[in-house]
Design a protein around this motif. Sequence first.
Motif, short mmCIF file in Angstrom:
data_model
loop_
_atom_site.label_atom_id
_atom_site.label_comp_id
_atom_site.label_asym_id
_atom_site.label_seq_id
_atom_site.Cartn_x
_atom_site.Cartn_y
_atom_site.Cartn_z
N THR A 31 0.70 -1.31 0.35
CA THR A 31 -0.05 -0.40 -0.54
C THR A 31 0.54 0.82 0.29
OG1 THR A 31 -0.44 0.03 2.18
CG2 THR A 31 -2.30 -0.82 1.02
N GLU A 32 2.41 1.19 0.32
CA GLU A 32 3.19 2.08 0.36
C GLU A 32 3.60 3.56 -0.99
OE1 GLU A 32 4.31 3.78 3.29
OE2 GLU A 32 2.46 2.15 3.88
N PRO A 33 3.12 4.41 -1.36
CA PRO A 33 3.57 5.54 -2.56
C PRO A 33 4.88 4.15 -2.68
CG PRO A 33 2.55 6.67 -0.38
CD PRO A 33 3.18 5.86 0.07
N ILE A 34 4.97 5.17 -3.94
CA ILE A 34 6.33 4.53 -4.26
C ILE A 34 6.48 5.43 -5.74
CG2 ILE A 34 6.28 2.21 -4.52
CD1 ILE A 34 4.59 1.29 -7.43
N ASP A 35 7.97 5.80 -6.26
CA ASP A 35 8.04 6.47 -6.82
C ASP A 35 7.34 7.02 -8.63
OD1 ASP A 35 10.21 7.42 -10.06
OD2 ASP A 35 10.86 8.27 -7.22
N VAL A 36 6.97 8.53 -8.28
CA VAL A 36 6.03 8.19 -9.88
C VAL A 36 6.60 8.14 -11.17
CG1 VAL A 36 7.82 10.89 -10.61
CG2 VAL A 36 4.92 10.06 -11.07
N GLU A 37 7.99 7.89 -11.52
CA GLU A 37 8.28 6.89 -12.28
C GLU A 37 8.69 5.68 -12.68
OE1 GLU A 37 9.42 9.45 -15.16
OE2 GLU A 37 9.14 11.11 -13.86
N THR A 38 8.07 5.23 -11.47
CA THR A 38 7.81 3.21 -11.93
C THR A 38 6.75 2.95 -12.95
OG1 THR A 38 8.13 3.65 -9.58
CG2 THR A 38 6.97 1.32 -10.51
N PRO A 39 7.41 1.83 -13.72
CA PRO A 39 6.34 1.51 -15.08
C PRO A 39 5.51 0.85 -14.39
CG PRO A 39 8.56 0.26 -14.52
CD PRO A 39 8.84 2.01 -13.91
#
Length: 884
Positions: A175-183
Amino acid sequence: MDWHSRSAEAVCDAVETTPAGLTAQEAAERLATVGPNEITGDHGRGPLKIFLAQFSSALIWVLIVAAVLSAAIGHLVDAVLIAVILLANGLFGFVQEYRAERSLDSLRAMAAPEVRVRRDGEETTIAATDLVPGDVVLLTGGDVVPADARLLEAGNLEVDEAALTGESVPVPKETEPIDVETPLAERSNMVYKGTNVTRGHAEAVVVETGMDTEMGEIATALVGADDPQTPLQRDLDRLARRLGIGVVALSAVIVPLLIVEGRGVVQAGLTAVSLAVAAVPEGLPAVVTLTLALGVRRMADENALVRTLPAVEALGSVDVVCTDKTGTLTEGEMRVRSVWVYDETFDVGSGGSGGKGGSDLGTAESDGDEDIDVANGGSGASNERLDLLFEIGAVCNDATVEEGDPTERALVAAAAERGVDVEALREERPRRDEVPFSAERKRMATIHDDAVYVKGAPTVVLERSTRVLGPDGTTDLDESARERIAARVESLAGDALRVLGFAYKERTDEGGPEENLVFVGLQGMLDPPREEVRSAIADTHRAGIEVKMITGDNALTASAVAEDIGIDSDVLTGGEVEALDEGTLRERVDEVDVFARAEPTHKVRILKALQANGHAVAMTGDGVNDAPALKNADVGIAMGIRGTDVAKQASDIVLLDDNYATIRNAIRRGRTIFDNLWKFVAYLLSANAAEVAVVFLASLFGYLVLPAVQLLWINLLTDGLPALAVGADPGGDVMDRTPRERSAGIIDTEMLGFIGGAGLTATALFLGLLWYTLDGAASVTPYAMTMVFTGFVVFEFVKLYVVRWTRGTPVLTNPWLAAAVGGSLLLQLAVLYTPLNRYFGTVPLGVGDWLILGTVFLVGAPVLVLVGWLLKRRRSRESAAPSA
């Protein structure tokens, strides 16, 4: 949008909701605004539209004009014959294309019909089409995700996203946020419409519905995709335009001339119609369609179901095959390939998992001095440790060989092949409790009467281990041993294996169930290549065809599989593709053969860059994510067993056995069909060239030598059964040739040479025959007309065998052709010696007349053979030039 980079609270705020969900009133208002959660599209291509599309080519329109002109001047027989030909051709095409363009319907059918949501603070079940952004959905194992959603809570959640991303194994979610550039394939806090929950449970807030979902974007791409024309289609359209211009030009010359000479408007009109009929190969569209249909039937017998006829011909020019990895090049099932126990590594035979073959263990590497008994999988001590390793994998597991998580199924299958009775073992060691797997914990533990078994990420299991099971029993796990285990994990991972660590502890040992473990070993698994893929790729390479792998898997896995099956393993990732401009991408796609972490938009960009470089591209695939590329490819090839309905409906060809070797066979068949198309197009056009020349030159002297009805009959006999029988000619060594250029048409310099040589020969022969049989008459007599008419028919059959010989086809290898020629000759005799002759303006011929025609053939046949020999010699020189 970047939902994955925001916190759960921020996402809820953005869609104006809370974890308690929407109220019924809020949901109703939003539904009225955003519309239903379904895939929509253009449904305008109904049966009538498909049928009318069969009459859209320029060649067909030239024939329609000829039919109208014939009817206008009272020659209804000619008009009816042309109309019958046109209708038959349209029906053939309609039958083949009626079931096409169903991609959007398949997308809609994939939507979950019902879904559990929280509304007004309570759990309820609603139709999936009624979901709106802001709804909180409740998911559990076995559910189809109904919309794109951001996870709020996740318990042991894994989702099979292969149909969308190409990822070969279920993806753990958190559920944690991840980097905006993650494919897309790595967005662990998102779930997407049309994917499947394989394990665990979750709560998620809907952020996109309907056409705004990732699947909706694919549907939009399908709607906007045009079906590219094949080289043959382009050639036929270009030919029709040129014929139309030519007929108009000839008519503009001959009609005024005849009127000035006092021949009358009717005869001038008849001459114009005859020129149109002579110029246009009426049977060409139908014969092309029928020959392609014959190829379709043969390909179906070879497990390739063709959905669009032009795809058969297009296969002949394919020089690049873009293929998905999972389930296409690989088995689509995880299988244990390598195991390790301290300090010995064993390779598992190719049949070591998945219930296929035996699990022969051979030692790949031994770090100790112990002698290894390869036949039994190791020494006595290593055998005991191997048995324990496989037993832990079987017991600390929720799957069976047939059902469950693919990784766990591979462990069960490997244990079964090792000789472990998994069902009996589980009964012998019943599970009393468990600590389930989760993405955060990265491990699973099962608690039994006398022991605890643990499996999980090797680093996580190793951290909780204090001892290791070696040849002499358990010993302390010192720093040196930890480094050696870590090095072995890295080595196995370097081979693109998914590695799991296994440990146990006695229930009487101190600490919690996952503390003070005894580290037993490692199992490395892989989705292995299909057995026939290596030879199939070697064959396609030999045929001058590049093979490029485009997959959603990570670069390491993609590179290892590519190297294993004979594809250049240089890798370009989807992120790198996205960062390249169009010019640079066009340069890179010719250099790189493996594309990893590719998303749907990347696949289409790669495809279009290859096409921009002049390549004819066949795209294979089986998932929803492949559909846009399949639609845009020169030839889209879907997998029939593992393939989704979306992929099948977007494709031109469906492989009924999911066998890559079938692609090779289909390409061979396509090349053979193209050779056969070349033969009868050359045959037909050379006949039409002679007909036009004879009619035009004779009309300059006031003779209407071949009326439209006779020209139509010539074309029906010669362009019909005999030409179609050429489609059954066997292929030669077509896979030893390089593909023809994508821009090269079927009407090449060799064909033009044959048309010119054969056309001039026939023109000279039959103008001479006309002059001889007229015997000074002021107008064409029925006898002279019959001699030229019959001579044309028989001469065309002689020429048919010459054109086959010119292309290297043995003369007597096609019994269907002999039967077709014999049947056509009988039909010609019927219009000479039965009452049908009054409809054709013919008279019966005597023995002496046939002797005259025989003399004409004795003169013309050697000339035809000389033309063919010169063309064969020229082609041999050209093919020998590159190797010189």
